[in-house]
Each structure stands twice: as structure tokens, then as C-alpha cells.
Motif scaffolding. Structure first.
Motif, PDB file in Angstrom:
ATOM      1  N   GLY A 253       0.821  -1.205   0.000  1.00  0.00           N
ATOM      2  CA  GLY A 253       0.000   0.000   0.000  1.00  0.00           C
ATOM      3  C   GLY A 253       0.863   1.268   0.000  1.00  0.00           C
ATOM      4  N   GLY A 254       2.022   1.189  -0.642  1.00  0.00           N
ATOM      5  CA  GLY A 254       2.921   2.348  -0.719  1.00  0.00           C
ATOM      6  C   GLY A 254       3.657   2.670   0.572  1.00  0.00           C
ATOM      7  N   LYS A 255       3.543   1.778   1.570  1.00  0.00           N
ATOM      8  CA  LYS A 255       4.193   2.029   2.863  1.00  0.00           C
ATOM      9  C   LYS A 255       5.212   0.939   3.204  1.00  0.00           C
ATOM     10  N   LEU A 256       6.190   1.313   4.020  1.00  0.00           N
ATOM     11  CA  LEU A 256       7.316   0.425   4.341  1.00  0.00           C
ATOM     12  C   LEU A 256       7.025  -0.452   5.553  1.00  0.00           C
ATOM     13  N   LEU A 257       7.336  -1.738   5.415  1.00  0.00           N
ATOM     14  CA  LEU A 257       7.115  -2.691   6.516  1.00  0.00           C
ATOM     15  C   LEU A 257       8.396  -2.840   7.346  1.00  0.00           C
ATOM     16  N   ASP A 258       8.237  -2.838   8.672  1.00  0.00           N
ATOM     17  CA  ASP A 258       9.367  -3.136   9.577  1.00  0.00           C
ATOM     18  C   ASP A 258      10.587  -2.239   9.333  1.00  0.00           C
ATOM     19  N   PHE A 259      10.346  -0.967   8.976  1.00  0.00           N
ATOM     20  CA  PHE A 259      11.497  -0.092   8.667  1.00  0.00           C
ATOM     21  C   PHE A 259      12.470   0.010   9.852  1.00  0.00           C
TER      22      PHE A 259
ATOM     23  N   LEU B 130      18.979 -17.900  17.453  1.00  0.00           N
ATOM     24  CA  LEU B 130      19.885 -16.920  16.844  1.00  0.00           C
ATOM     25  C   LEU B 130      21.322 -17.184  17.264  1.00  0.00           C
ATOM     26  N   GLY B 131      22.234 -16.812  16.395  1.00  0.00           N
ATOM     27  CA  GLY B 131      23.675 -16.945  16.658  1.00  0.00           C
ATOM     28  C   GLY B 131      24.386 -16.340  15.471  1.00  0.00           C
ATOM     29  N   THR B 132      25.678 -16.663  15.312  1.00  0.00           N
ATOM     30  CA  THR B 132      26.409 -16.134  14.151  1.00  0.00           C
ATOM     31  C   THR B 132      26.180 -17.010  12.920  1.00  0.00           C
ATOM     32  N   ASP B 133      25.465 -18.145  13.110  1.00  0.00           N
ATOM     33  CA  ASP B 133      25.292 -19.094  12.000  1.00  0.00           C
ATOM     34  C   ASP B 133      24.072 -18.826  11.122  1.00  0.00           C
ATOM     35  N   ILE B 134      23.208 -17.881  11.507  1.00  0.00           N
ATOM     36  CA  ILE B 134      22.073 -17.496  10.642  1.00  0.00           C
ATOM     37  C   ILE B 134      21.883 -15.978  10.671  1.00  0.00           C
ATOM     38  N   LEU B 135      21.167 -15.501   9.652  1.00  0.00           N
ATOM     39  CA  LEU B 135      20.784 -14.097   9.646  1.00  0.00           C
ATOM     40  C   LEU B 135      19.631 -13.891  10.628  1.00  0.00           C
ATOM     41  N   HIS B 136      19.688 -12.823  11.381  1.00  0.00           N
ATOM     42  CA  HIS B 136      18.623 -12.517  12.338  1.00  0.00           C
ATOM     43  C   HIS B 136      17.484 -11.844  11.563  1.00  0.00           C
ATOM     44  N   GLY B 137      16.620 -12.669  11.019  1.00  0.00           N
ATOM     45  CA  GLY B 137      15.566 -12.162  10.141  1.00  0.00           C
ATOM     46  C   GLY B 137      14.662 -11.163  10.848  1.00  0.00           C
ATOM     47  N   ILE B 138      14.377 -10.082  10.162  1.00  0.00           N
ATOM     48  CA  ILE B 138      13.465  -9.075  10.709  1.00  0.00           C
ATOM     49  C   ILE B 138      12.043  -9.643  10.712  1.00  0.00           C
ATOM     50  N   THR B 139      11.725 -10.415   9.664  1.00  0.00           N
ATOM     51  CA  THR B 139      10.408 -11.057   9.611  1.00  0.00           C
ATOM     52  C   THR B 139      10.310 -12.144  10.678  1.00  0.00           C
ATOM     53  N   ARG B 140      11.422 -12.854  10.911  1.00  0.00           N
ATOM     54  CA  ARG B 140      11.468 -13.878  11.969  1.00  0.00           C
ATOM     55  C   ARG B 140      11.106 -13.249  13.315  1.00  0.00           C
ATOM     56  N   ALA B 141      11.755 -12.127  13.630  1.00  0.00           N
ATOM     57  CA  ALA B 141      11.497 -11.465  14.915  1.00  0.00           C
ATOM     58  C   ALA B 141      10.027 -11.059  15.025  1.00  0.00           C
ATOM     59  N   ALA B 142       9.493 -10.488  13.950  1.00  0.00           N
ATOM     60  CA  ALA B 142       8.096 -10.018  13.976  1.00  0.00           C
ATOM     61  C   ALA B 142       7.124 -11.190  14.098  1.00  0.00           C
ATOM     62  N   VAL B 143       7.365 -12.244  13.317  1.00  0.00           N
ATOM     63  CA  VAL B 143       6.459 -13.402  13.317  1.00  0.00           C
ATOM     64  C   VAL B 143       6.489 -14.099  14.681  1.00  0.00           C
ATOM     65  N   LEU B 144       7.675 -14.240  15.268  1.00  0.00           N
ATOM     66  CA  LEU B 144       7.760 -14.898  16.584  1.00  0.00           C
ATOM     67  C   LEU B 144       7.062 -14.054  17.655  1.00  0.00           C
ATOM     68  N   ARG B 145       7.211 -12.744  17.563  1.00  0.00           N
ATOM     69  CA  ARG B 145       6.538 -11.857  18.515  1.00  0.00           C
ATOM     70  C   ARG B 145       5.017 -11.996  18.375  1.00  0.00           C
ATOM     71  N   MET B 146       4.545 -11.995  17.134  1.00  0.00           N
ATOM     72  CA  MET B 146       3.096 -12.106  16.897  1.00  0.00           C
ATOM     73  C   MET B 146       2.568 -13.483  17.289  1.00  0.00           C
ATOM     74  N   ALA B 147       3.365 -14.530  17.062  1.00  0.00           N
ATOM     75  CA  ALA B 147       2.962 -15.892  17.443  1.00  0.00           C
ATOM     76  C   ALA B 147       2.837 -15.985  18.967  1.00  0.00           C
ATOM     77  N   ALA B 148       3.785 -15.364  19.678  1.00  0.00           N
ATOM     78  CA  ALA B 148       3.744 -15.382  21.141  1.00  0.00           C
ATOM     79  C   ALA B 148       2.516 -14.621  21.638  1.00  0.00           C
ATOM     80  N   GLU B 149       2.232 -13.483  20.989  1.00  0.00           N
ATOM     81  CA  GLU B 149       1.047 -12.696  21.367  1.00  0.00           C
ATOM     82  C   GLU B 149      -0.240 -13.480  21.130  1.00  0.00           C
ATOM     83  N   ALA B 150      -0.216 -14.374  20.133  1.00  0.00           N
ATOM     84  CA  ALA B 150      -1.395 -15.206  19.822  1.00  0.00           C
ATOM     85  C   ALA B 150      -1.386 -16.500  20.637  1.00  0.00           C
ATOM     86  N   GLN B 151      -0.540 -16.529  21.679  1.00  0.00           N
ATOM     87  CA  GLN B 151      -0.454 -17.690  22.605  1.00  0.00           C
ATOM     88  C   GLN B 151       0.019 -18.959  21.922  1.00  0.00           C
TER      89      GLN B 151
END
Ligand code: PMP
Length: 285
Positions: free
Chosen positions: A38-44, A200-221
Motif C-alpha cells: 500500500g505504498g508504505k514500508l514494513l518493519d522499517f 539466533l547466533g552467528t550461524d544465521i541471519l537474524h531475520g526481521i520477519t522472523r522477529a516479527a512473526v515470533l513476537r506475533m505468534a507469542a502474542e497469539a499464545q
């Protein structure tokens, strides 16, 4: 397309970077990809924070402030009329005027900042969300600092080609018997309603989507377990999926020719995709 290079907005055909740029000669640079809906930036905020971290880890300074970078993103989105798509950003250690392994003095060699947009109409309505993708597993032979988002993408590109050759869509990389991540995404499985993804560690990229999805999953119990898993465990899981800024959440239905669960996309991935898209649209800037 209008693109951005070191302070200037230019038609893409007029935008140039030196052949001595360390990004070109040494893959000495980092990048970010931010989605636009929608012309807007996600997770800037998340992408900017990770950019700063990547630069810090490589002893580079951020050439612009957060506000300036947001303004550049918005200007490119506006000038190119992007409704759904991505903004690609790259910072390299600049042009020292010759080839040399030693880092140049940043006082005399400013970094190179490049941004461009990619229009992807239908990004959110991706039909793959209904069908899922097939992956192969390959050995993870990348360097040991995968937490830094560098432009060294040769092996991930090779992995993608290996997957295509095998009639699949992507490759999950495996180190010491455990999945690290996909070529350009973070990997997950679901077993007994529990979401499992590598810690997370030095062996993977710390995905921004990963962080958001895990936060939302936790919020959804939903239950989350952050630990490594093997290909065999993934093949025996109820569901598998991956996340990235440009694909959001997409199901994985086959790994090395073995169907995951029923072989069809599962409910957890579908729900997380919906939650992620809903929430991200609300917080987009
Ligand atoms: N891992 C790798 C190796 C990647 O290239 C990416 C995408 N850039 C990701 C994970 C996902 O990260 P993000 O959610 O920040 O796009």
C-alpha cells in the motif's frame, strides 16, 4: 526507474559506481530489503537497526541518519509509484581508487550508498501461499558470520540454482546435521502445534520477519521453541514454512522429495501469514 546513488536521485541508466568500489571487487558491503505494501514500508525500524549492526560489525559508519534513510525510501517509493514491492539498499566500503586488501581510511574514502525499488504487484496475494514450495537440502558452506547481512551471495545463488535443477524452489542449508536457514529466508517447522525455529547466533541471519512473526505468534499464545532441527525432523513434522521480508510467510510442502505432513500447506503457516500481513500493514510507515 529512478534510483538513488550517494545523495542523488537519477534515472537508472545514469547511475554509476566505480569499478574500484570495494563492493564490486571484494563483496565488502551490506544490504537490506524492505517490503512495500500500500505504498508504505514494513518493519522499517527493524531493517534500520540491523543495517546499523551489520555496519558496526564491519567497522563501517552509517552514511545517513535513520530519518534521512526513511526519507530516501519514501522518495523512491513515491517517484516510482510503488504500491507493492521492495526497496533494496546497499552500503559498501566505497572507492579507494585502487585494489587493496586493507580497508581504506573512511575519512578519505566515503562509503557508497545505493538504493532502488522493485515493483511487485500482487506481492501480498502470492498464489504460492496456497500451494507451498518444495526445497532440497544442501550443505551450508558459507562463512561463519551469517548474522552480518553482507552482499556475498554467491553460495546462496548457487543453492537456488541447485534447487531449480532438481525441480524445486529453494534450498535449506544444513550444517553439522541441522538446518541453518534457506538461501534467503529463515526456516521453521511445526510439530504438535509448536513452532520450532533455529535459535539466533552467528550461524544465521537474524531475520526481521522472523522477529516479527515470533513476537506475533507469542502474542497469539502459540508455543515457540528456538532450537536447531534436522532435515529428518522437518520431513516428519506436521508443517514447514519460511519467512523473509519479501515473501512474508510461505509454506514448504516437500523436503528432498518427502512430503511434509499432508503434503499441503498447513494451518499454522496460513495463520501466521495472515497475522503478519494484517499487523504489518497497520504499523507500516
Ligand atoms: N536468512 C537469509 C540468509 C536471508 O538472506 C534472509 C533475507 N534477506 C533472511 C534469512 C530473512 O531475513 P528478513 O526476514 O530480514 O528478510
Amino acid at each position: 526507474r529512478t534510483v538513488y546513488v550517494n545523495g542523488e536521485y537519477l534515472p537508472e541508466a545514469e547511475a554509476t559506481v566505480s569499478i574500484f568500489d570495494r563492493g564490486f571487487l571484494m563483496a565488502d558491503g551490506v544490504y537490506e530489503v524492505t517490503s512495500v505494501l500500500g505504498g508504505k514500508l514494513l518493519d522499517f525500524d527493524g531493517h534500520f537497526a540491523r543495517l546499523e549492526r551489520s555496519l558496526r560489525e564491519l567497522d563501517m559508519a552509517c552514511p545517513v541518519t535513520k530519518d534521512e534513510l526513511l526519507a530516501i525510501h519514501r522518495e523512491l517509493v513515491a517517484q516510482n509509484g510503488i504500491d507493492e514491492g521492495m526497496v533494496y539498499l546497499q552500503v559498501t566500503r566505497g572507492n579507494p581508487g585502487d585494489r587493496d586488501f586493507s580497508f581504506p581510511d573512511p575519512a578519505t574514502t566515503p562509503s557508497t550508498l545505493v538504493l532502488f525499488t522493485q515493483s511487485k504487484p500482487g506481492l501480498a496475494d502470492n498464489p504460492t501461499a496456497k500451494t507451498g514450495i518444495k526445497v532440497i537440502s544442501i550443505e551450508d558452506i558459507r562463512w561463519g558470520r551469517r548474522d552480518i547481512k553482507t552482499v556475498q551471495l554467491l553460495y546462496p545463488s548457487m543453492g537456488k540454482m541447485m534447487a531449480k535443477k532438481a525441480g524445486c524452489d529453494d534450498a535449506w542449508m544444513v550444517e553439522d546435521g541441522f538446518v541453518t536457514e534457506g538461501t534467503s529466508n529463515n526456516a521453521y517447522i511445526v510439530k504438535g502445534g509448536r513452532i520450532i525455529t533455529r535459535n539466533l547466533g552467528t550461524d544465521i541471519l537474524h531475520g526481521i520477519t522472523r522477529a516479527a512473526v515470533l513476537r506475533m505468534a507469542a502474542e497469539a499464545q502459540m508455543e515457540i521453541e528456538e532450537r536447531p532441527f534436522s532435515v529428518a525432523e522437518a520431513q516428519a513434522a506436521d508443517e514447514a514454512f519460511f519467512t523473509s521480508a519479501s515473501a512474508f510467510v510461505l509454506p514448504v510442502v516437500e523436503i528432498d522429495g518427502e512430503a511434509v505432513g499432508t503434503g499441503a500447506p498447513g494451518p499454522v503457516a496460513a495463520r501466521l501469514r495472515e497475522i503478519y500481513l494484517d499487523e504489518s500493514r497497520k504499523t507500516a510507515v
